[in-house]
Design an enzyme around this catalytic site. Structure first.
Site, PDB file in Angstrom:
ATOM      1  N   ARG A 141       1.305  -1.252  -0.255  1.00  0.00           N
ATOM      2  CA  ARG A 141      -0.109   0.015  -0.189  1.00  0.00           C
ATOM      3  C   ARG A 141       1.054   1.457   0.091  1.00  0.00           C
ATOM      4  O   ARG A 141       0.369   2.074   0.477  1.00  0.00           O
ATOM      5  CB  ARG A 141      -0.803  -0.060   1.118  1.00  0.00           C
ATOM      6  N   LYS A 163       2.622  11.948  -9.671  1.00  0.00           N
ATOM      7  CA  LYS A 163       1.980  10.835 -10.828  1.00  0.00           C
ATOM      8  C   LYS A 163       2.769   9.942 -10.930  1.00  0.00           C
ATOM      9  O   LYS A 163       4.153  10.357 -12.085  1.00  0.00           O
ATOM     10  CB  LYS A 163       1.521  12.455 -12.002  1.00  0.00           C
ATOM     11  N   GLU A 205      10.266  20.587 -22.313  1.00  0.00           N
ATOM     12  CA  GLU A 205       9.617  20.066 -21.054  1.00  0.00           C
ATOM     13  C   GLU A 205       9.612  21.247 -20.456  1.00  0.00           C
ATOM     14  O   GLU A 205       8.791  22.032 -19.323  1.00  0.00           O
ATOM     15  CB  GLU A 205       9.608  18.977 -20.212  1.00  0.00           C
ATOM     16  N   LYS A 247       8.077  23.473 -10.956  1.00  0.00           N
ATOM     17  CA  LYS A 247       7.319  22.653 -11.454  1.00  0.00           C
ATOM     18  C   LYS A 247       6.503  22.606  -9.906  1.00  0.00           C
ATOM     19  O   LYS A 247       5.010  22.384  -9.590  1.00  0.00           O
ATOM     20  CB  LYS A 247       7.741  21.556 -11.349  1.00  0.00           C
ATOM     21  N   GLU A 257      -4.220  17.541  -8.679  1.00  0.00           N
ATOM     22  CA  GLU A 257      -5.249  17.175  -9.248  1.00  0.00           C
ATOM     23  C   GLU A 257      -6.567  17.363  -9.002  1.00  0.00           C
ATOM     24  O   GLU A 257      -7.808  16.723 -10.378  1.00  0.00           O
ATOM     25  CB  GLU A 257      -4.709  16.511 -10.845  1.00  0.00           C
ATOM     26  N   ARG A 261      -8.113  20.993 -14.775  1.00  0.00           N
ATOM     27  CA  ARG A 261      -7.237  22.460 -15.940  1.00  0.00           C
ATOM     28  C   ARG A 261      -5.897  23.212 -15.249  1.00  0.00           C
ATOM     29  O   ARG A 261      -5.840  23.502 -14.666  1.00  0.00           O
ATOM     30  CB  ARG A 261      -8.915  23.732 -15.414  1.00  0.00           C
ATOM     31  N   ASN A 265      -0.248  21.128 -18.440  1.00  0.00           N
ATOM     32  CA  ASN A 265      -0.772  19.741 -19.498  1.00  0.00           C
ATOM     33  C   ASN A 265      -0.473  20.146 -20.370  1.00  0.00           C
ATOM     34  O   ASN A 265      -0.671  19.657 -21.898  1.00  0.00           O
ATOM     35  CB  ASN A 265      -1.942  19.269 -18.998  1.00  0.00           C
ATOM     36  N   HIS A 268       0.411  18.509 -24.337  1.00  0.00           N
ATOM     37  CA  HIS A 268      -0.025  16.601 -23.961  1.00  0.00           C
ATOM     38  C   HIS A 268      -1.233  16.597 -24.498  1.00  0.00           C
ATOM     39  O   HIS A 268      -0.903  15.141 -24.633  1.00  0.00           O
ATOM     40  CB  HIS A 268       0.075  16.510 -22.411  1.00  0.00           C
ATOM     41  N   HIS A 272       0.871  12.992 -26.248  1.00  0.00           N
ATOM     42  CA  HIS A 272      -0.089  12.116 -25.155  1.00  0.00           C
ATOM     43  C   HIS A 272      -0.310  10.971 -26.553  1.00  0.00           C
ATOM     44  O   HIS A 272      -0.825  10.340 -26.736  1.00  0.00           O
ATOM     45  CB  HIS A 272      -0.882  11.630 -24.055  1.00  0.00           C
ATOM     46  N   HIS A 285       8.895  10.889 -25.666  1.00  0.00           N
ATOM     47  CA  HIS A 285       8.031  11.930 -24.828  1.00  0.00           C
ATOM     48  C   HIS A 285       7.484  13.468 -25.216  1.00  0.00           C
ATOM     49  O   HIS A 285       6.891  13.795 -25.397  1.00  0.00           O
ATOM     50  CB  HIS A 285       7.482  11.797 -23.838  1.00  0.00           C
TER      51      HIS A 285
HETATM   52  N1  LIG Z   1       5.550  11.052 -13.869  1.00  0.00           N
HETATM   53  C1  LIG Z   1       5.392  12.843 -14.709  1.00  0.00           C
HETATM   54  O1  LIG Z   1       5.084  14.163 -14.133  1.00  0.00           O
HETATM   55  C2  LIG Z   1       6.013  12.673 -16.080  1.00  0.00           C
HETATM   56  C3  LIG Z   1       6.580  14.250 -16.384  1.00  0.00           C
HETATM   57  C4  LIG Z   1       6.889  13.524 -18.062  1.00  0.00           C
HETATM   58  C5  LIG Z   1       7.022  13.029 -18.439  1.00  0.00           C
HETATM   59  N2  LIG Z   1       7.070  12.077 -18.087  1.00  0.00           N
HETATM   60  C6  LIG Z   1       7.515  10.608 -18.492  1.00  0.00           C
HETATM   61  O2  LIG Z   1       8.677  10.219 -18.706  1.00  0.00           O
HETATM   62  C7  LIG Z   1       8.921   9.210 -19.482  1.00  0.00           C
HETATM   63  C8  LIG Z   1      10.146   9.263 -20.431  1.00  0.00           C
HETATM   64  O3  LIG Z   1      10.956  10.012 -20.029  1.00  0.00           O
HETATM   65  P1  LIG Z   1      12.448  10.316 -20.771  1.00  0.00           P
HETATM   66  O4  LIG Z   1      12.723  10.621 -21.253  1.00  0.00           O
HETATM   67  O5  LIG Z   1      13.593  10.376 -19.243  1.00  0.00           O
HETATM   68  O6  LIG Z   1      12.584   8.395 -21.600  1.00  0.00           O
HETATM   69  P2  LIG Z   1      14.033   7.576 -20.810  1.00  0.00           P
HETATM   70  O7  LIG Z   1      13.253   7.072 -19.710  1.00  0.00           O
HETATM   71  O8  LIG Z   1      12.741   6.108 -22.040  1.00  0.00           O
HETATM   72  O9  LIG Z   1      15.258   7.449 -21.289  1.00  0.00           O
HETATM   73  C9  LIG Z   1      15.449   8.236 -21.818  1.00  0.00           C
HETATM   74  C10 LIG Z   1      16.503   6.802 -23.223  1.00  0.00           C
HETATM   75  O10 LIG Z   1      17.298   7.897 -21.766  1.00  0.00           O
HETATM   76  C11 LIG Z   1      18.499   6.440 -22.176  1.00  0.00           C
HETATM   77  N3  LIG Z   1      19.040   7.360 -20.138  1.00  0.00           N
HETATM   78  C12 LIG Z   1      18.775   7.464 -18.691  1.00  0.00           C
HETATM   79  N4  LIG Z   1      19.582   8.193 -18.461  1.00  0.00           N
HETATM   80  C13 LIG Z   1      20.777   8.064 -18.708  1.00  0.00           C
HETATM   81  C14 LIG Z   1      22.036   8.442 -18.737  1.00  0.00           C
HETATM   82  N5  LIG Z   1      22.494   9.117 -17.882  1.00  0.00           N
HETATM   83  N6  LIG Z   1      23.025   7.956 -19.503  1.00  0.00           N
HETATM   84  C15 LIG Z   1      22.790   7.686 -20.974  1.00  0.00           C
HETATM   85  N7  LIG Z   1      21.702   7.013 -21.072  1.00  0.00           N
HETATM   86  C16 LIG Z   1      20.468   6.844 -19.813  1.00  0.00           C
HETATM   87  C17 LIG Z   1      17.797   5.538 -21.397  1.00  0.00           C
HETATM   88  O11 LIG Z   1      17.471   3.817 -21.597  1.00  0.00           O
HETATM   89  C18 LIG Z   1      15.919   5.425 -22.325  1.00  0.00           C
HETATM   90  O12 LIG Z   1      17.205   4.332 -23.533  1.00  0.00           O
HETATM   91  C19 LIG Z   1       7.818   9.194 -20.456  1.00  0.00           C
HETATM   92  O13 LIG Z   1       6.904   7.608 -20.006  1.00  0.00           O
HETATM   93  C20 LIG Z   1       6.453  10.311 -19.899  1.00  0.00           C
HETATM   94  O14 LIG Z   1       5.247   9.948 -19.856  1.00  0.00           O
HETATM   95  C21 LIG Z   1       6.408  11.401 -16.577  1.00  0.00           C
HETATM   96 ZN   LIG Z   2       5.148  15.568 -20.285  1.00  0.00          ZN
END
Ligand SMILES: NC(=O)c1ccc[n+]([C@@H]2O[C@H](COP(=O)([O-])OP(=O)(O)OC[C@H]3O[C@@H](n4cnc5c(N)ncnc54)[C@H](O)[C@@H]3O)[C@@H](O)[C@H]2O)c1
Ligand SMILES: [Zn+2]
Length: 392
Positions: A141, A163, A205, A247, A257, A261, A265, A268, A272, A285
């Site tokens: 949990r 999130k 972002e 942020k 949330e 609104r 986002n 997004h 998305h 992303h």
């Molecule tokens: N929770 C939230 O508020 C929120 C906000 C924005 C994005 N997201 C989510 O985040 C995700 C995207 O994250 P991302 O862009 O970091 O993608 P990711 O986690 O897939 O990383 C991108 C690539 O970089 C590589 N990598 C990571 N760190 C590295 C490093 N230091 N050196 C070399 N390679 C490295 C990973 O292996 C991967 O291939 C999406 O799913 C998105 O929906 C969430």
């Molecule tokens: Zn995002």
């Protein structure tokens, strides 16, 4: 009423029966705070992580690429500080943000010695922090987790805010929760090894936050775009710190949330849908969000809400940051019918109204729930090629 002293702990209550006419209400309130550290080197990350762990047992949930690059240093450091971490690596890429990966992680935790107050340490990009956070939210949990974001996107956005989710073929982030991390520790040195595409995706972002909430941040990115792309450590540290502060300020107004609104986002709704339509993976992303911001700003301009100059400035900054600013700039074709279908699905999930954040000026947005299919298709057509985006 709480005591952490060892030995028997006595509890005595004498609760009355409720009055026959009383409305019965159960209350639950939570106020959570956590520190966000942005530090230069991996060894600083390690030192802060050891401090946060404070002797508790730790399970490390790490992206496989990151494990190869930094796993030795991090694990050696944790062991030197007296920890005996259990480790699980997660295949790199968006496809890992799945129910299957979450299930495998719960099996892994169930077989570990981790107890309710021990810590899951997530080390990787947004995929690992989202997936690990969701795993932590449901295991027993909710166990504490600490984010060590290693991509620019996760440092400026994903690792902060609580999130957490995995994707479903029907919609992005369909299975998830709110579960705040106990701490976030971002190390700029990690950014030395991410790919150029990933670096640019992170800038998307940051640009989003600047446009919706901070003209000062916009000016900073505009002034430093080339230095940021060249991975100047000082510029990146300022970028990440400011993003975390912006942020944190925005989500503090409504951390769970209750009001959907949300300016955050911006980009997004379309972004998305684009990720869903292209099957989670071919588009990063941040790339999807970059083009999503252009489409949504185009809607605002076509409605007469925003001056065309705002769209021109956005397109120019995205291009300087190596990001797609039109459909033909995306690394994969964006099939319009699939994209509209994905948006319709989100509309359905949201009870019939699709909220789209329309920028009006730097730092000012208007959130509309009446953007229809025709308007979206027109904006998609108008943003098909970069030449048409800035001149139409
Ligand atoms: N929770 C939230 O508020 C929120 C906000 C924005 C994005 N997201 C989510 O985040 C995700 C995207 O994250 P991302 O862009 O970091 O993608 P990711 O986690 O897939 O990383 C991108 C690539 O970089 C590589 N990598 C990571 N760190 C590295 C490093 N230091 N050196 C070399 N390679 C490295 C990973 O292996 C991967 O291939 C999406 O799913 C998105 O929906 C969430
Ligand atoms: Zn995002």
């Amino acid at each position: 009423m709480t005591s952490t002293a060892p030995g028997p702990f006595r509890v005595r209550d004498s609760l009355p029966l409720p009055a026959a006419e009383a409305t019965l209400i159960a209350g639950a309130e939570r106020h959570e705070q956590y520190r966000i550290d942005v530090v230069p080197r991996v060894e600083d990350v390690l030192a802060r992580a050891v401090e946060v762990l404070d002797g508790r047992a730790v399970a490390v949930f790490v992206d496989e690429t990151v494990e190869v690059l930094y796993g030795g240093t991090l694990l050696t450091g944790l062991r030197a500080a007296g920890h005996d971490p259990t480790v699980r690596t997660v295949p790199s890429g968006e496809a890992s943000k799945s129910l299957d990966q979450a299930l495998a992680a719960w099996h892994w935790l169930a077989e570990s010695q981790l107890a309710r107050r021990d810590v899951l340490l997530t080390v990787g990009g947004g995929v690992v922090t989202d997936l690990g956070g969701w795993v932590a939210s449901a295991y027993m949990r909710g166990i504490p987790y600490v984010n060590l974001p290693t991509t620019l996107l996760a440092q400026v956005d994903g690792a902060v805010g609580g999130k957490v989710a995995v994707n479903h073929p029907v919609a992005k982030n369909l299975l998830g929760a709110f579960h705040q991390p106990s701490a976030v520790i971002a190390g700029i040195e990690f950014l030395g090894s991410i790919g150029d595409r990933e670096l640019c995706a992170g800038l998307a972002e940051a640009i989003k936050k600047a446009l919706i909430a901070s003209p000062a941040y916009w000016r900073f990115i505009d002034d430093h775009a080339e230095r940021l792309r060249a991975r100047d450590a000082d510029a990146l540290l300022t970028l990440v710190r400011a993003a975390a502060a912006i942020k944190a300020a925005l989500i503090a107004r409504d951390p769970y949330e209750l009001d959907l609104r949300r300016p955050l986002n911006f980009g997004h709704a379309v972004g998305h849908a684009l990720e869903t339509a292209t099957g989670y993976g071919p588009l990063l992303h941040g790339e999807a969000v970059a083009y999503g911001m252009v489409v949504e700003t185009s809607v605002a301009v076509r409605r007469g809400l925003a001056p065309h100059g705002l769209l021109d400035d956005l397109v120019a900054l995205l291009l300087r940051c190596g990001l797609p600013a039109s459909a033909d700039g995306l690394p994969i074709a964006a099939p319009q019918d699939e994209l509209i279908a994905a948006l319709d699905k989100v509309r359905l999930i949201r009870g019939g109204s699709l909220r789209i954040v329309l920028p009006v000026a730097l730092g000012e947005t208007l959130i509309a729930d009446d953007v229809g299919e025709r308007e979206l298709r027109e904006a998609l057509d108008a943003t098909a090629e970069v030449g048409t985006v800035v001149t139409q």
